[in-house]
Design an enzyme around this catalytic site. Structure first.
Site, PDB file in Angstrom:
ATOM      1  N   LEU A 187      -4.048   7.406  70.194  1.00 50.49           N
ATOM      2  CA  LEU A 187      -3.291   7.708  68.974  1.00 50.49           C
ATOM      3  C   LEU A 187      -1.789   7.665  69.291  1.00 50.49           C
ATOM      4  O   LEU A 187      -1.385   8.024  70.392  1.00 50.49           O
ATOM      5  CB  LEU A 187      -3.671   9.093  68.439  1.00 50.49           C
ATOM      6  CG  LEU A 187      -5.123   9.247  67.959  1.00 50.49           C
ATOM      7  CD1 LEU A 187      -5.406  10.696  67.573  1.00 50.49           C
ATOM      8  CD2 LEU A 187      -5.411   8.322  66.773  1.00 50.49           C
ATOM      9  N   GLU A 229      -4.476  18.787  61.931  1.00 49.43           N
ATOM     10  CA  GLU A 229      -4.964  17.527  61.358  1.00 49.43           C
ATOM     11  C   GLU A 229      -6.319  17.182  61.980  1.00 49.43           C
ATOM     12  O   GLU A 229      -7.245  16.741  61.290  1.00 49.43           O
ATOM     13  CB  GLU A 229      -3.915  16.432  61.619  1.00 49.43           C
ATOM     14  CG  GLU A 229      -3.975  15.268  60.647  1.00 49.43           C
ATOM     15  CD  GLU A 229      -5.052  14.261  60.960  1.00 49.43           C
ATOM     16  OE1 GLU A 229      -5.608  13.678  60.008  1.00 49.43           O
ATOM     17  OE2 GLU A 229      -5.366  14.041  62.137  1.00 49.43           O
TER      18      GLU A 229
HETATM   19  P1  NDP Z   1     -12.066  -0.568  67.605  1.00 48.15           P
HETATM   20  O1  NDP Z   1     -12.185   0.882  67.857  1.00 48.15           O
HETATM   21  O2  NDP Z   1     -12.235  -1.085  66.206  1.00 48.15           O
HETATM   22  O3  NDP Z   1     -13.147  -1.252  68.580  1.00 48.15           O
HETATM   23  C1  NDP Z   1     -13.157  -2.644  68.742  1.00 48.15           C
HETATM   24  C2  NDP Z   1     -14.451  -3.029  69.409  1.00 48.15           C
HETATM   25  O4  NDP Z   1     -15.517  -2.856  68.480  1.00 48.15           O
HETATM   26  C3  NDP Z   1     -14.522  -4.486  69.845  1.00 48.15           C
HETATM   27  O5  NDP Z   1     -13.882  -4.690  71.088  1.00 48.15           O
HETATM   28  C4  NDP Z   1     -16.020  -4.687  69.889  1.00 48.15           C
HETATM   29  O6  NDP Z   1     -16.589  -4.011  70.999  1.00 48.15           O
HETATM   30  C5  NDP Z   1     -16.472  -3.893  68.661  1.00 48.15           C
HETATM   31  N1  NDP Z   1     -16.448  -4.740  67.466  1.00 48.15           N
HETATM   32  C6  NDP Z   1     -15.416  -5.041  66.646  1.00 48.15           C
HETATM   33  N2  NDP Z   1     -15.803  -5.847  65.657  1.00 48.15           N
HETATM   34  C7  NDP Z   1     -17.127  -6.069  65.843  1.00 48.15           C
HETATM   35  C8  NDP Z   1     -18.096  -6.827  65.150  1.00 48.15           C
HETATM   36  N3  NDP Z   1     -17.790  -7.537  64.052  1.00 48.15           N
HETATM   37  N4  NDP Z   1     -19.371  -6.830  65.623  1.00 48.15           N
HETATM   38  C9  NDP Z   1     -19.699  -6.121  66.725  1.00 48.15           C
HETATM   39  N5  NDP Z   1     -18.815  -5.371  67.427  1.00 48.15           N
HETATM   40  C10 NDP Z   1     -17.552  -5.364  66.990  1.00 48.15           C
HETATM   41  O7  NDP Z   1     -10.701  -1.139  68.264  1.00 48.15           O
HETATM   42  P2  NDP Z   1      -9.211  -1.319  67.710  1.00 48.15           P
HETATM   43  O8  NDP Z   1      -8.417  -1.873  68.849  1.00 48.15           O
HETATM   44  O9  NDP Z   1      -9.185  -2.035  66.420  1.00 48.15           O
HETATM   45  O10 NDP Z   1      -8.739   0.184  67.434  1.00 48.15           O
HETATM   46  C11 NDP Z   1      -8.527   1.108  68.495  1.00 48.15           C
HETATM   47  C12 NDP Z   1      -7.212   1.807  68.280  1.00 48.15           C
HETATM   48  O11 NDP Z   1      -7.227   2.504  67.038  1.00 48.15           O
HETATM   49  C13 NDP Z   1      -6.929   2.857  69.358  1.00 48.15           C
HETATM   50  O12 NDP Z   1      -5.527   2.857  69.623  1.00 48.15           O
HETATM   51  C14 NDP Z   1      -7.329   4.146  68.680  1.00 48.15           C
HETATM   52  O13 NDP Z   1      -6.684   5.284  69.219  1.00 48.15           O
HETATM   53  C15 NDP Z   1      -6.876   3.869  67.264  1.00 48.15           C
HETATM   54  N6  NDP Z   1      -7.527   4.700  66.257  1.00 48.15           N
HETATM   55  C16 NDP Z   1      -6.745   5.399  65.379  1.00 48.15           C
HETATM   56  C17 NDP Z   1      -7.292   6.162  64.381  1.00 48.15           C
HETATM   57  C18 NDP Z   1      -6.420   6.891  63.421  1.00 48.15           C
HETATM   58  O14 NDP Z   1      -6.931   7.502  62.475  1.00 48.15           O
HETATM   59  N7  NDP Z   1      -5.099   6.864  63.574  1.00 48.15           N
HETATM   60  C19 NDP Z   1      -8.752   6.281  64.237  1.00 48.15           C
HETATM   61  C20 NDP Z   1      -9.494   5.513  65.214  1.00 48.15           C
HETATM   62  C21 NDP Z   1      -8.893   4.747  66.180  1.00 48.15           C
HETATM   63  P3  NDP Z   1     -16.971  -4.786  72.366  1.00 48.15           P
HETATM   64  O15 NDP Z   1     -15.670  -5.262  72.939  1.00 48.15           O
HETATM   65  O16 NDP Z   1     -17.668  -3.764  73.185  1.00 48.15           O
HETATM   66  O17 NDP Z   1     -17.872  -5.925  71.934  1.00 48.15           O
END
Ligand code: NDP
Length: 212
Positions: A25, A33
Protein backbone atom coordinates in the site's frame (compact mmCIF):
# COMPACT_ATOMS: atom_id res chain seq x y z
CA UNK A 1 -32.97 -20.89 -5.28
CA UNK A 2 -30.12 -18.92 -3.64
CA UNK A 3 -30.02 -15.20 -4.58
CA UNK A 4 -27.77 -14.38 -7.57
CA UNK A 5 -24.17 -13.81 -6.66
CA UNK A 6 -23.25 -10.11 -6.42
CA UNK A 7 -19.75 -8.72 -6.27
CA UNK A 8 -18.68 -5.72 -4.21
CA UNK A 9 -15.26 -4.19 -4.88
CA UNK A 10 -13.57 -2.64 -1.86
CA UNK A 11 -10.52 -0.41 -2.15
CA UNK A 12 -8.73 2.68 -0.93
CA UNK A 13 -7.54 5.01 -3.70
CA UNK A 14 -6.10 8.47 -4.16
CA UNK A 15 -7.94 11.06 -6.27
CA UNK A 16 -6.24 9.72 -9.42
CA UNK A 17 -7.08 6.15 -8.35
CA UNK A 18 -3.60 5.19 -7.07
CA UNK A 19 -3.85 2.03 -4.94
CA UNK A 20 -0.35 0.54 -4.65
CA UNK A 21 3.39 1.18 -4.58
CA UNK A 22 6.20 -1.40 -4.81
CA UNK A 23 3.85 -4.31 -4.19
CA UNK A 24 2.32 -2.83 -1.08
CA UNK A 25 0.00 0.00 0.00
CA UNK A 26 1.25 3.55 -0.68
CA UNK A 27 0.35 4.63 2.88
CA UNK A 28 0.87 3.25 6.38
CA UNK A 29 -0.78 3.71 9.73
CA UNK A 30 -4.43 3.89 8.65
CA UNK A 31 -5.58 1.64 11.50
CA UNK A 32 -9.17 2.89 11.61
CA UNK A 33 -9.46 2.46 7.86
CA UNK A 34 -8.15 -1.11 8.06
CA UNK A 35 -10.52 -1.87 10.94
CA UNK A 36 -13.42 -0.60 8.79
CA UNK A 37 -12.30 -2.93 5.96
CA UNK A 38 -12.19 -5.89 8.38
CA UNK A 39 -15.63 -5.15 9.91
CA UNK A 40 -17.39 -4.58 6.61
CA UNK A 41 -15.92 -7.62 4.85
CA UNK A 42 -16.72 -9.87 7.85
CA UNK A 43 -20.23 -8.60 8.60
CA UNK A 44 -22.99 -10.92 7.41
CA UNK A 45 -26.48 -9.50 6.78
CA UNK A 46 -28.72 -10.37 9.79
CA UNK A 47 -31.18 -12.19 7.51
CA UNK A 48 -28.60 -14.96 6.88
CA UNK A 49 -27.84 -17.94 9.20
CA UNK A 50 -25.20 -17.21 11.89
CA UNK A 51 -22.78 -19.79 10.40
CA UNK A 52 -22.60 -17.81 7.15
CA UNK A 53 -19.14 -16.75 5.96
CA UNK A 54 -18.39 -13.92 3.52
CA UNK A 55 -15.79 -14.48 0.78
CA UNK A 56 -12.94 -12.17 -0.24
CA UNK A 57 -11.34 -12.64 -3.66
CA UNK A 58 -7.84 -11.33 -4.40
CA UNK A 59 -5.05 -11.58 -6.96
CA UNK A 60 -1.92 -13.56 -6.15
CA UNK A 61 0.16 -10.36 -5.74
CA UNK A 62 -2.26 -8.95 -3.18
CA UNK A 63 -2.14 -12.28 -1.31
CA UNK A 64 1.69 -12.04 -1.36
CA UNK A 65 1.49 -8.49 0.02
CA UNK A 66 -0.26 -9.67 3.21
CA UNK A 67 2.27 -10.66 5.92
CA UNK A 68 2.24 -14.48 6.27
CA UNK A 69 1.15 -14.30 9.91
CA UNK A 70 -2.04 -12.41 8.96
CA UNK A 71 -3.18 -14.62 6.09
CA UNK A 72 -5.64 -16.00 5.31
CA UNK A 73 -7.52 -12.92 6.55
CA UNK A 74 -9.56 -14.36 9.43
CA UNK A 75 -13.31 -14.83 9.54
CA UNK A 76 -13.71 -14.78 5.76
CA UNK A 77 -13.28 -17.37 3.02
CA UNK A 78 -10.10 -16.21 1.20
CA UNK A 79 -9.99 -16.93 -2.54
CA UNK A 80 -6.71 -16.34 -4.43
CA UNK A 81 -6.54 -16.06 -8.24
CA UNK A 82 -3.38 -17.21 -10.05
CA UNK A 83 -2.69 -18.49 -13.56
CA UNK A 84 -0.36 -21.10 -12.05
CA UNK A 85 -3.31 -22.96 -10.46
CA UNK A 86 -4.04 -26.26 -12.23
CA UNK A 87 -6.34 -28.12 -9.80
CA UNK A 88 -10.06 -27.31 -9.52
CA UNK A 89 -10.88 -25.11 -6.49
CA UNK A 90 -11.85 -26.96 -3.32
CA UNK A 91 -13.20 -25.87 0.06
CA UNK A 92 -10.39 -25.79 2.65
CA UNK A 93 -10.69 -27.99 5.75
CA UNK A 94 -10.09 -24.85 7.81
CA UNK A 95 -10.91 -21.53 6.08
CA UNK A 96 -8.82 -19.70 8.72
CA UNK A 97 -5.73 -21.74 7.75
CA UNK A 98 -5.73 -21.91 3.96
CA UNK A 99 -7.25 -20.13 0.98
CA UNK A 100 -9.22 -21.47 -1.96
CA UNK A 101 -7.03 -21.28 -5.10
CA UNK A 102 -8.61 -20.61 -8.51
CA UNK A 103 -7.14 -20.10 -11.99
CA UNK A 104 -9.50 -17.25 -12.97
CA UNK A 105 -12.12 -14.95 -11.50
CA UNK A 106 -14.80 -16.80 -13.50
CA UNK A 107 -13.69 -20.13 -12.01
CA UNK A 108 -13.74 -18.60 -8.52
CA UNK A 109 -17.31 -17.35 -9.02
CA UNK A 110 -18.49 -20.71 -10.38
CA UNK A 111 -16.98 -22.37 -7.29
CA UNK A 112 -18.65 -19.87 -4.92
CA UNK A 113 -22.02 -20.36 -6.61
CA UNK A 114 -21.74 -24.10 -5.93
CA UNK A 115 -20.93 -23.36 -2.27
CA UNK A 116 -24.23 -21.47 -1.89
CA UNK A 117 -26.02 -24.81 -1.87
CA UNK A 118 -23.61 -26.60 0.48
CA UNK A 119 -23.60 -26.87 4.27
CA UNK A 120 -21.44 -23.78 4.89
CA UNK A 121 -23.65 -20.91 3.68
CA UNK A 122 -21.95 -18.18 1.71
CA UNK A 123 -22.72 -14.54 2.47
CA UNK A 124 -21.38 -11.53 0.64
CA UNK A 125 -18.58 -11.72 -1.92
CA UNK A 126 -15.95 -8.95 -1.98
CA UNK A 127 -13.16 -8.36 -4.47
CA UNK A 128 -10.29 -6.90 -2.43
CA UNK A 129 -7.69 -6.26 -5.17
CA UNK A 130 -5.34 -5.62 -6.77
CA UNK A 131 -5.67 -3.67 -9.99
CA UNK A 132 -5.63 -6.72 -12.27
CA UNK A 133 -8.43 -8.48 -10.43
CA UNK A 134 -10.46 -5.25 -10.04
CA UNK A 135 -10.11 -4.83 -13.82
CA UNK A 136 -11.42 -8.34 -14.45
CA UNK A 137 -14.31 -7.77 -12.00
CA UNK A 138 -15.33 -4.43 -13.55
CA UNK A 139 -16.03 -6.34 -16.77
CA UNK A 140 -18.53 -8.68 -15.06
CA UNK A 141 -22.26 -7.98 -14.72
CA UNK A 142 -22.12 -9.45 -11.17
CA UNK A 143 -20.17 -6.36 -10.01
CA UNK A 144 -22.83 -4.07 -8.50
CA UNK A 145 -21.07 -1.90 -5.96
CA UNK A 146 -17.75 -0.27 -5.04
CA UNK A 147 -16.82 0.62 -1.47
CA UNK A 148 -14.22 3.31 -1.97
CA UNK A 149 -12.07 4.94 0.65
CA UNK A 150 -11.14 8.13 -1.16
CA UNK A 151 -7.67 9.12 0.05
CA UNK A 152 -7.51 12.88 -0.32
CA UNK A 153 -3.87 13.32 0.66
CA UNK A 154 -1.33 12.79 -2.16
CA UNK A 155 0.77 9.62 -2.38
CA UNK A 156 3.15 8.29 -5.02
CA UNK A 157 1.63 5.16 -6.59
CA UNK A 158 2.67 2.71 -9.30
CA UNK A 159 -0.60 0.75 -9.50
CA UNK A 160 -3.99 2.30 -10.27
CA UNK A 161 -7.60 1.16 -10.09
CA UNK A 162 -8.61 0.90 -13.77
CA UNK A 163 -11.65 3.23 -13.56
CA UNK A 164 -11.57 6.93 -12.67
CA UNK A 165 -14.52 6.93 -10.28
CA UNK A 166 -16.02 10.41 -9.82
CA UNK A 167 -19.27 12.34 -10.28
CA UNK A 168 -20.32 11.75 -13.90
CA UNK A 169 -18.46 8.43 -14.42
CA UNK A 170 -20.63 6.51 -16.88
CA UNK A 171 -22.50 3.57 -15.38
CA UNK A 172 -21.84 4.52 -11.74
CA UNK A 173 -23.50 6.74 -9.15
CA UNK A 174 -22.52 7.59 -5.60
CA UNK A 175 -24.94 6.20 -3.00
CA UNK A 176 -26.66 8.45 -0.45
CA UNK A 177 -25.30 8.25 3.11
CA UNK A 178 -28.41 6.40 4.43
CA UNK A 179 -28.27 3.79 1.72
CA UNK A 180 -24.50 3.37 2.26
CA UNK A 181 -24.89 2.91 6.03
CA UNK A 182 -27.82 0.51 5.50
CA UNK A 183 -25.75 -1.70 3.24
CA UNK A 184 -22.55 -1.79 5.31
CA UNK A 185 -24.59 -2.18 8.51
CA UNK A 186 -22.96 0.60 10.54
CA UNK A 187 -22.87 4.35 10.98
CA UNK A 188 -20.11 5.70 8.76
CA UNK A 189 -18.08 8.50 10.31
CA UNK A 190 -18.38 11.82 8.59
CA UNK A 191 -15.82 14.44 9.56
CA UNK A 192 -15.60 18.00 8.30
CA UNK A 193 -16.65 18.08 4.63
CA UNK A 194 -17.17 14.31 4.88
CA UNK A 195 -13.44 13.74 5.47
CA UNK A 196 -11.61 12.30 8.41
CA UNK A 197 -7.94 12.30 9.30
CA UNK A 198 -5.65 9.60 10.63
CA UNK A 199 -1.89 10.08 11.11
CA UNK A 200 -1.99 13.16 8.88
CA UNK A 201 -3.74 11.32 6.00
CA UNK A 202 -7.19 12.58 5.04
CA UNK A 203 -9.79 10.23 3.59
CA UNK A 204 -13.51 9.72 3.10
CA UNK A 205 -15.64 6.54 3.00
CA UNK A 206 -17.93 6.30 -0.03
CA UNK A 207 -20.18 3.76 -1.72
CA UNK A 208 -20.81 3.69 -5.48
CA UNK A 209 -23.48 1.67 -7.26
CA UNK A 210 -23.73 0.44 -10.79
CA UNK A 211 -26.50 2.10 -12.77
CA UNK A 212 -28.11 -0.31 -15.23
P1 NDP B 1 -3.06 -8.42 -8.19
O1 NDP B 1 -3.17 -8.47 -6.72
O2 NDP B 1 -4.27 -8.10 -9.01
O3 NDP B 1 -2.48 -9.86 -8.61
C1 NDP B 1 -2.06 -10.09 -9.93
C2 NDP B 1 -1.90 -11.57 -10.12
O4 NDP B 1 -3.19 -12.17 -10.15
C3 NDP B 1 -1.24 -11.96 -11.44
O5 NDP B 1 0.17 -11.88 -11.37
C4 NDP B 1 -1.76 -13.37 -11.60
O6 NDP B 1 -1.13 -14.25 -10.67
C5 NDP B 1 -3.20 -13.23 -11.09
N1 NDP B 1 -4.09 -12.84 -12.19
C6 NDP B 1 -4.35 -11.62 -12.69
N2 NDP B 1 -5.23 -11.68 -13.70
C7 NDP B 1 -5.54 -12.99 -13.84
C8 NDP B 1 -6.40 -13.69 -14.72
N3 NDP B 1 -7.11 -13.07 -15.67
N4 NDP B 1 -6.48 -15.04 -14.59
C9 NDP B 1 -5.77 -15.69 -13.64
N5 NDP B 1 -4.94 -15.07 -12.77
C10 NDP B 1 -4.83 -13.74 -12.89
O7 NDP B 1 -1.81 -7.49 -8.62
P2 NDP B 1 -1.67 -5.93 -8.95
O8 NDP B 1 -0.23 -5.70 -9.25
O9 NDP B 1 -2.67 -5.49 -9.95
O10 NDP B 1 -2.03 -5.22 -7.56
C11 NDP B 1 -1.19 -5.34 -6.43
C12 NDP B 1 -1.00 -3.97 -5.82
O11 NDP B 1 -2.25 -3.43 -5.43
C13 NDP B 1 -0.13 -4.01 -4.56
O12 NDP B 1 0.67 -2.83 -4.53
C14 NDP B 1 -1.16 -3.98 -3.45
O13 NDP B 1 -0.65 -3.47 -2.23
C15 NDP B 1 -2.19 -3.05 -4.05
N6 NDP B 1 -3.51 -3.17 -3.46
C16 NDP B 1 -4.13 -2.04 -3.00
C17 NDP B 1 -5.39 -2.07 -2.47
C18 NDP B 1 -6.05 -0.83 -2.00
O14 NDP B 1 -7.22 -0.87 -1.61
N7 NDP B 1 -5.38 0.32 -2.02
C19 NDP B 1 -6.13 -3.34 -2.36
C20 NDP B 1 -5.39 -4.48 -2.87
C21 NDP B 1 -4.14 -4.39 -3.40
P3 NDP B 1 0.10 -15.21 -11.11
O15 NDP B 1 1.22 -14.29 -11.47
O16 NDP B 1 0.35 -16.05 -9.91
O17 NDP B 1 -0.42 -15.99 -12.30
Amino acid sequence: MPPPLELTLILAATRDMGIGLNGTLPWTGLKREMAYFARVTKRVPPSLPPTTLNAIIMGRKTWDSIPARFRPLKGRLNVVISRSVTAAPSYPRDANAEPVMASSLEQALAFLREQQTQTQPLGRVFVIGGAQIYGAALGLRETRRILLTRVVSDFECDVRFPLQLEEGTEGWKRAEQGEFEGWVGEKVEEGEEGEQEENGTRYEFQMWERVD
